[in-house]
Design a protein around this motif. Structure first.
Motif, short mmCIF file in Angstrom:
data_model
loop_
_atom_site.label_atom_id
_atom_site.label_comp_id
_atom_site.label_asym_id
_atom_site.label_seq_id
_atom_site.Cartn_x
_atom_site.Cartn_y
_atom_site.Cartn_z
N UNK A 363 0.83 -1.20 0.00
CA UNK A 363 0.00 0.00 0.00
C UNK A 363 0.86 1.25 0.00
N UNK A 364 1.90 1.28 0.84
CA UNK A 364 2.78 2.45 0.90
C UNK A 364 3.60 2.60 -0.39
N UNK A 365 3.98 1.49 -0.99
CA UNK A 365 4.67 1.57 -2.28
C UNK A 365 3.75 2.14 -3.35
N UNK A 366 2.48 1.75 -3.32
CA UNK A 366 1.54 2.25 -4.32
C UNK A 366 1.18 3.71 -4.07
N UNK A 367 1.18 4.13 -2.81
CA UNK A 367 0.97 5.56 -2.51
C UNK A 367 2.05 6.38 -3.21
N UNK A 368 3.30 5.93 -3.15
CA UNK A 368 4.42 6.68 -3.71
C UNK A 368 4.62 6.41 -5.20
N UNK A 369 3.92 5.42 -5.74
CA UNK A 369 4.20 4.93 -7.10
C UNK A 369 5.65 4.44 -7.19
N UNK A 370 6.03 3.68 -6.18
CA UNK A 370 7.34 3.03 -6.16
C UNK A 370 7.36 1.96 -7.24
N UNK A 371 8.44 1.88 -8.03
CA UNK A 371 8.49 0.88 -9.10
C UNK A 371 8.33 -0.55 -8.63
N UNK A 372 8.56 -0.83 -7.33
CA UNK A 372 8.41 -2.19 -6.83
C UNK A 372 7.00 -2.49 -6.35
N UNK A 373 6.09 -1.52 -6.41
CA UNK A 373 4.73 -1.73 -5.96
C UNK A 373 3.88 -2.48 -6.98
N UNK A 374 2.82 -3.11 -6.51
CA UNK A 374 1.97 -3.92 -7.38
C UNK A 374 1.17 -3.08 -8.36
N UNK A 375 0.93 -1.79 -8.05
CA UNK A 375 0.12 -0.93 -8.91
C UNK A 375 0.96 0.15 -9.60
N UNK A 376 2.25 -0.10 -9.75
CA UNK A 376 3.13 0.91 -10.35
C UNK A 376 2.66 1.26 -11.76
N UNK A 377 2.65 2.56 -12.05
CA UNK A 377 2.25 3.02 -13.37
C UNK A 377 3.34 3.91 -13.95
N UNK A 378 3.68 3.69 -15.20
CA UNK A 378 4.80 4.40 -15.82
C UNK A 378 4.42 5.79 -16.29
N UNK A 379 3.14 6.10 -16.35
CA UNK A 379 2.75 7.41 -16.85
C UNK A 379 2.58 8.46 -15.76
N UNK A 380 3.02 8.13 -14.54
CA UNK A 380 3.03 9.10 -13.44
C UNK A 380 4.43 9.17 -12.83
N UNK A 381 4.68 10.25 -12.13
CA UNK A 381 5.98 10.44 -11.51
C UNK A 381 6.25 9.33 -10.51
N UNK A 382 7.46 8.78 -10.55
CA UNK A 382 7.83 7.66 -9.67
C UNK A 382 8.41 8.18 -8.36
#
Length: 411
Positions: A363-382
């Motif tokens: 959840x915290x990885x996805x909040x930050x859009x961390x590349x290791x998160x399950x919901x990482x998206x390339x079209x937003x700032x990492x």
């Protein structure tokens, strides 16, 4: 005829020997050149590492003035380059300062002459000059600091993280990395409700250091959505001039689950908060035990009475409010992630920091859009998520994040 043939064979042998000798000479030259260039490559790699470190160290110490920054940069170069038996003389290091788009920039260059081994037979190649350069920009920052003040912060393990005692010191150290004269910062905090504790201002260090939540909490709930929304409003609505280059960033800290959200209910004319206790984890709760739910005043006042048994989810469905399911708890995370998505869509960088073991790290990885998160998206700032297993490591995590925000190698 026989004697003539012998002469021809001997002549061919002589030519072959001469060609072989020339080939050996050329081969030795190329092998020697490869060896000497290999040493030059190794030297350049060491120079590059040293000038990069010098740049970042110099930028980090700019608050102390350019003379102190240059001295720190030179010391960092020396510590990282060390000494080499191949060097003819010590490296020549240059440190210069400039501004670009109202940002402070430091350039570090270094050159050194190394002795050759094989190609030194040619006088002009007795030494080789090797150089490297780096540039670092100290970005001006518009910062929203979003901090957890829920009940678990004031309770030592195993009932909580015990982070309340460590957080003020970590925040004080974190905020000291920034510059009151060029950066701007705000601070919000959240428990059962969320508050703006320090509005976006300049200077800000003293106010944030004083207001950082410690051992005083407002209850057991974790209204992450509210804290993030306040931080978003403060950062996103801070004006920036057309010629100003800034980094907009939110640092989100929590030690627990996002278990509270805000929405409209039939029982209230205005939106109110609904929270739920955390699910079983780590042996602290009995599996199958009910998860209590609670309506709360979003303005930190008296909690409202409400008899609603359903709510409209952010995903468009209607869900039940029941202590025997986790609908409310799950909704709290969905609402927080929705705000984080709005933040990143506005090109605002998010760093999330988690403390202790009672966390949903993904959840915290996805909040930050961390590349290791399950919901990482390339079209937003990492961004990046960082985790402190216990309160003793909290300050180090905050300091690391501060350096990552401030320092960027630009070439």
């Amino acid at each position: 005829m026989r004697r003539k043939s012998t002469h021809v064979i001997r002549g061919e042998q002589g030519q072959t020997l001469l060609m072989f000798v020339l080939f050996i000479i050329v081969l030795i030259v190329f092998v020697g050149l490869g060896v000497d260039l290999g040493f030059a490559y190794i030297t350049r790699a060491r120079l590059s590492k040293a000038v990069d470190s010098a740049c970042l160290t110099g930028v980090r110490t700019l608050l102390n003035g350019q003379p102190a920054s240059e001295a720190a940069a030179r010391a960092a170069f020396s510590a990282n380059y060390g000494t080499s038996g191949r060097d003819v003389a010590p490296p020549v290091v240059t440190v210069t300062f400039k501004t670009a788009n109202n940002n402070n920039v430091i350039d570090v260059g270094a050159t050194v002459s190394i002795g050759t081994f094989f190609i030194r037979v040619l006088p002009q190649w007795s030494t080789l000059a090797v150089g490297s350069a780096a540039e670092a920009t100290r970005a001006d920052v518009i910062l929203g600091l979003v901090l957890d003040r829920s009940g678990s912060m004031g309770c030592d393990p195993p009932c909580g993280s015990g982070g309340g005692a460590a957080l003020p010191g970590a925040v004080s150290s974190f905020i000291s990395h920034f510059d009151d004269s060029v950066d701007k910062a705000a601070m919000s905090s959240f428990g059962s409700c969320a508050t703006l504790d320090v509005p976006m201002e300049q200077p800000f260090k003293s106010a944030i250091t004083t207001a950082a939540p410690g051992t005083k909490q407002d209850g057991g709930r974790t209204f992450s959505e509210g804290g993030l929304m306040i931080g978003f409003d403060q950062v996103n609505n801070t004006p920036v001039t057309t010629d100003e280059s800034v980094v907009k960033v939110i640092v989100f800290f929590t030690d627990g689950f996002a278990n509270t959200f805000q929405t409209n209910f039939a029982c209230s004319a205005t939106p109110i908060n609904l929270g739920q206790s955390d699910p079983p984890f780590g042996g602290l709760f009995t599996a199958g035990a009910p998860w209590s739910t609670e309506f709360m005043d979003p303005a930190c006042g008296k909690d409202p009475a409400c008899g609603d048994t359903t709510f409209k989810s952010i995903d468009g469905t209607t869900k039940t409010i029941d202590s025997m399911n986790q609908n409310v708890w799950n909704e709290g995370q969905l609402h927080a992630l929705n705000v984080a998505n709005q933040i990143r869509t506005a090109n605002i960088l998010i760093y999330s920091i988690g403390l202790g073991g009672a966390l949903n790290q993904d959840f915290l990885k996805n909040i930050a859009n961390d590349p290791t998160g399950s919901a990482y998206t390339t079209n937003q700032i990492s961004g990046e998520a960082a985790f402190a297993p216990d309160a003793s490591q909290l300050q180090a995590i905050f300091d690391t994040i501060a350096n990552k925000i401030l320092l960027r190698l630009t070439k």
